[in-house]
Design a protein around this motif. Structure first.
Motif, mmCIF file in Angstrom:
data_model
loop_
_atom_site.group_PDB
_atom_site.id
_atom_site.type_symbol
_atom_site.label_atom_id
_atom_site.label_comp_id
_atom_site.label_asym_id
_atom_site.label_seq_id
_atom_site.Cartn_x
_atom_site.Cartn_y
_atom_site.Cartn_z
ATOM 1 N N GLU A 427 0.844 -1.193 0.000
ATOM 2 C CA GLU A 427 0.000 0.000 0.000
ATOM 3 C C GLU A 427 0.884 1.250 0.000
ATOM 4 N N PRO A 428 1.638 1.473 -1.090
ATOM 5 C CA PRO A 428 2.614 2.571 -1.108
ATOM 6 C C PRO A 428 1.987 3.961 -1.065
ATOM 7 N N SER A 429 0.717 4.085 -1.400
ATOM 8 C CA SER A 429 0.086 5.403 -1.446
ATOM 9 C C SER A 429 -0.268 5.948 -0.068
ATOM 10 N N SER A 430 -0.314 5.078 0.932
ATOM 11 C CA SER A 430 -0.663 5.510 2.284
ATOM 12 C C SER A 430 0.287 4.868 3.285
ATOM 13 N N LEU A 431 1.399 5.549 3.538
ATOM 14 C CA LEU A 431 2.431 5.002 4.417
ATOM 15 C C LEU A 431 1.901 4.808 5.835
ATOM 16 N N ALA A 432 1.119 5.765 6.328
ATOM 17 C CA ALA A 432 0.625 5.681 7.706
ATOM 18 C C ALA A 432 -0.296 4.482 7.889
ATOM 19 N N HIS A 433 -1.265 4.313 6.990
ATOM 20 C CA HIS A 433 -2.201 3.206 7.117
ATOM 21 C C HIS A 433 -1.498 1.863 6.938
ATOM 22 N N ALA A 434 -0.578 1.797 5.967
ATOM 23 C CA ALA A 434 0.161 0.549 5.732
ATOM 24 C C ALA A 434 1.019 0.186 6.936
ATOM 25 N N THR A 435 1.637 1.192 7.557
ATOM 26 C CA THR A 435 2.453 0.942 8.745
ATOM 27 C C THR A 435 1.598 0.428 9.887
ATOM 28 N N MET A 436 0.382 0.968 10.041
ATOM 29 C CA MET A 436 -0.528 0.500 11.088
ATOM 30 C C MET A 436 -0.916 -0.963 10.866
ATOM 31 N N ILE A 437 -1.237 -1.322 9.616
ATOM 32 C CA ILE A 437 -1.608 -2.706 9.306
ATOM 33 C C ILE A 437 -0.418 -3.641 9.519
ATOM 34 N N GLY A 438 0.755 -3.242 9.021
ATOM 35 C CA GLY A 438 1.949 -4.067 9.191
ATOM 36 C C GLY A 438 2.318 -4.239 10.654
ATOM 37 N N SER A 439 2.154 -3.178 11.442
ATOM 38 C CA SER A 439 2.451 -3.270 12.874
ATOM 39 C C SER A 439 1.512 -4.240 13.570
ATOM 40 N N ARG A 440 0.231 -4.207 13.175
ATOM 41 C CA ARG A 440 -0.726 -5.138 13.777
ATOM 42 C C ARG A 440 -0.344 -6.586 13.467
ATOM 43 N N HIS A 441 0.092 -6.848 12.238
ATOM 44 C CA HIS A 441 0.561 -8.200 11.898
ATOM 45 C C HIS A 441 1.786 -8.572 12.741
ATOM 46 N N GLY A 442 2.657 -7.592 12.968
ATOM 47 C CA GLY A 442 3.814 -7.826 13.815
ATOM 48 C C GLY A 442 3.413 -8.183 15.231
ATOM 49 N N PHE A 443 2.395 -7.509 15.764
ATOM 50 C CA PHE A 443 1.910 -7.819 17.110
ATOM 51 C C PHE A 443 1.328 -9.234 17.177
ATOM 52 N N TYR A 444 0.702 -9.704 16.087
ATOM 53 C CA TYR A 444 0.200 -11.078 16.055
ATOM 54 C C TYR A 444 1.352 -12.073 16.235
ATOM 55 N N VAL A 445 2.455 -11.817 15.519
ATOM 56 C CA VAL A 445 3.630 -12.696 15.622
ATOM 57 C C VAL A 445 4.193 -12.682 17.035
ATOM 58 N N LEU A 446 4.257 -11.508 17.646
ATOM 59 C CA LEU A 446 4.780 -11.400 19.011
ATOM 60 C C LEU A 446 3.861 -12.106 20.007
ATOM 61 N N THR A 447 2.558 -12.063 19.768
ATOM 62 C CA THR A 447 1.613 -12.765 20.646
ATOM 63 C C THR A 447 1.827 -14.272 20.572
ATOM 64 N N LEU A 448 1.993 -14.798 19.362
ATOM 65 C CA LEU A 448 2.277 -16.222 19.206
ATOM 66 C C LEU A 448 3.571 -16.596 19.940
ATOM 67 N N SER A 449 4.568 -15.740 19.850
ATOM 68 C CA SER A 449 5.838 -15.987 20.547
ATOM 69 C C SER A 449 5.630 -16.047 22.057
ATOM 70 N N ALA A 450 4.773 -15.153 22.579
ATOM 71 C CA ALA A 450 4.507 -15.131 24.022
ATOM 72 C C ALA A 450 3.793 -16.402 24.463
ATOM 73 N N VAL A 451 2.912 -16.938 23.632
ATOM 74 C CA VAL A 451 2.246 -18.205 23.950
ATOM 75 C C VAL A 451 3.269 -19.342 24.032
ATOM 76 N N ILE A 452 4.223 -19.354 23.096
ATOM 77 C CA ILE A 452 5.266 -20.391 23.100
ATOM 78 C C ILE A 452 6.122 -20.275 24.362
ATOM 79 N N ILE A 453 6.438 -19.050 24.782
ATOM 80 C CA ILE A 453 7.218 -18.844 26.009
ATOM 81 C C ILE A 453 6.524 -19.498 27.193
ATOM 82 N N LEU A 454 5.231 -19.215 27.347
ATOM 83 C CA LEU A 454 4.481 -19.757 28.477
ATOM 84 C C LEU A 454 4.424 -21.287 28.419
#
Length: 469
Positions: A427-454
């Motif tokens: 989504e090159p036309s909207s850097l802010a919105h694309a960054t928000m979506i990409g960050s949310r996907h990143g948080f999903y990965v970090l959540t899965l990592s936290a489940v594995i830790i536990l």
């Protein structure tokens, strides 16, 4: 030269610890401070997210490659020689970074700093373990650990302040007086403890396998941002990583001069503890990348404000580190670790499920939960994991944990930046919105990592109970 019987906590020894501590502190501070500068560097050098993250990823990769050699270096070279090499490398990298007219010159400077920090970090602890009197070792180790705990708290806010008012180059310039003080104190005060072993052999073939394995892993994760995770080149690099590290493991078992005694990984509670520790580091560096960049690119906050979002949490984590150690002594490892793991999971779960745009207050509150969990988890997980090994393997277990922790940080930055960069490319036309979506996907990965830790921690305590019966 000193020996175990002649250990004295005198002024000279304190100065030598301070000298190595200043360099270690500077290395960690600049590592976290530079995360805040990424949007500025992207604009100034006309580069993307996938390239700018090498400022941190490359530095951590060098650390991961230098720290495994610390045992050999300590036995082969004089302590003062190692310190001098480290401070020269760090000073050269700092000056080069401050002057750098282009991105790749800056990256070279950061790699030189990584060499200096990679030597200085284990050197600081080696000086304490070899020269401090036994009754003071615990306290001095605590002080040394506090140095590395406080530095991440100072880095983002300091980096944001300097970038906002003086420019990113001042981050490096401001280090020079402290590094010069470190050089003077170290050269004058550092002394040798124990005899050197000039006949000790460095296992170059095994080290080359380690370089190939670690480097191909980092290159695979960064290349995925432009080619995708299933591209043939990315898969080939992952296969090369797996092959190199598998061969490293098998040859190390047979070698009479291994870089690391890899039989430590045959102890399942230690291995699971190491996985937990690495994933905590992965989440820490992932959040350290996501939060300042989200705040600047999505919310439009200043670099200083973005850096300060991490400060309350980092200070809380640093304050809790010694408390978690006392709880470990009084209550055992299970309660502090599981409490910390649960708090980490709660933090990243809240980030990933928050429906709207994340505000500065939300970032601070959720990060406090992560920092609380990190403060209770990291040191306790490491101590509990090492306690599962025979005493003769403790040094190897400690070296492996610290090495892999640096690699996990590098992978964390690379993976999360790749996820964000992929969303921005879609989504090159909207850097802010694309960054928000990409960050949310990143948080999903970090959540899965936290489940594995536990899950890993729960399995560790199940195995410990079975072994106790």
């Amino acid at each position: 030269m000193t020996n175990a019987a002649a250990r004295v906590l005198d002024t000279r020894l304190l100065f030598s610890i301070i000298a190595a501590g200043i360099m270690s502190f500077s290395g960690v501070v600049v590592e976290t401070a530079m995360n805040v500068t990424f949007p500025t560097l992207m604009h100034e050098f006309s580069i993307g997210t996938s390239l700018v993250q090498w400022i941190t990823t490359g530095y951590l990769l060098v650390l991961a490659l230098i720290i495994p050699t610390s045992a050999y270096l300590k036995r082969r070279f004089a302590t003062r020689t190692l310190f001098t090499t480290a401070i020269i490398s760090f000073l050269a990298g700092t000056i080069l970074s401050a002057w750098s007219p282009g991105f790749y010159v800056l990256l070279t400077g950061r790699l030189l700093q990584g060499i200096g920090t990679g030597i200085a970090l284990p050197l600081m602890f080696n000086i304490i373990l070899e020269q401090v009197p036994g009754e003071h070792i615990g306290f001095m180790i605590g002080v040394a650990s506090l140095i590395t705990a406080i530095a991440p708290a100072v880095g983002p806010s300091l980096g944001g302040l300097i970038v906002s008012y003086f420019g990113w180059r001042m981050i490096f310039i401001s280090l020079l007086p402290f590094l010069l003080l470190s050089a003077v104190l170290g050269v004058k005060s550092i002394r040798q403890a124990g005899a050197l072993e000039p006949e000790v052999r460095f296992n170059l073939p095994l080290y080359l396998l380690l370089i190939i394995g670690f480097s191909s892993l980092i290159f695979a994760t960064t290349l995925a941002s432009s080619l995708g995770w299933l591209h043939s080149k990315v898969l080939a690099l992952f296969f090369l990583c797996l092959a190199a590290l598998t061969l490293f493991y098998r040859l190390s078992l047979k070698s009479d001069a291994p870089l690391l005694r890899v039989e430590i990984f045959r102890y399942t509670p230690y291995t699971l503890s190491t996985i937990s520790l690495l994933l905590v580091g992965f989440i820490c560096l992932g959040l350290g990348f996501l939060i300042p960049n989200y705040a600047q690119l999505v919310r439009g906050t200043s670099a200083f404000t973005a850096g300060c979002l991490l400060l309350p949490g980092c200070l809380l984590g640093a304050a809790l580190a010694p408390i978690s150690g006392r709880l470990l002594d009084k209550l055992g490892a299970q309660r502090p670790i599981l409490l910390g793991n649960s708090s980490i999971l709660l933090s990243v779960f809240c980030y990933s499920l928050y429906p709207g745009e994340l505000t500065s207050l939300i970032f601070i509150v959720f990060y406090l939960f992560f920092a609380f969990g990190q403060g209770f988890s990291m040191g306790t997980i490491m101590t509990n994991g090492l306690s599962q090994l025979p005493e003769s393997l403790n040094a190897d277990g400690n070296a492996a944990m610290n090495t892999l922790l640096q690699l996990a940080g590098a992978v964390g930055t690379a993976v999360i930046s790749t996820i964000v960069a992929s969303a921005q490319a879609a989504e090159p036309s909207s850097l802010a919105h694309a960054t928000m979506i990409g960050s949310r996907h990143g948080f999903y990965v970090l959540t899965l990592s936290a489940v594995i830790i536990l899950c890993c921690s729960l399995r560790v305590f199940t195995l410990i109970r079975k072994q106790a019966k």
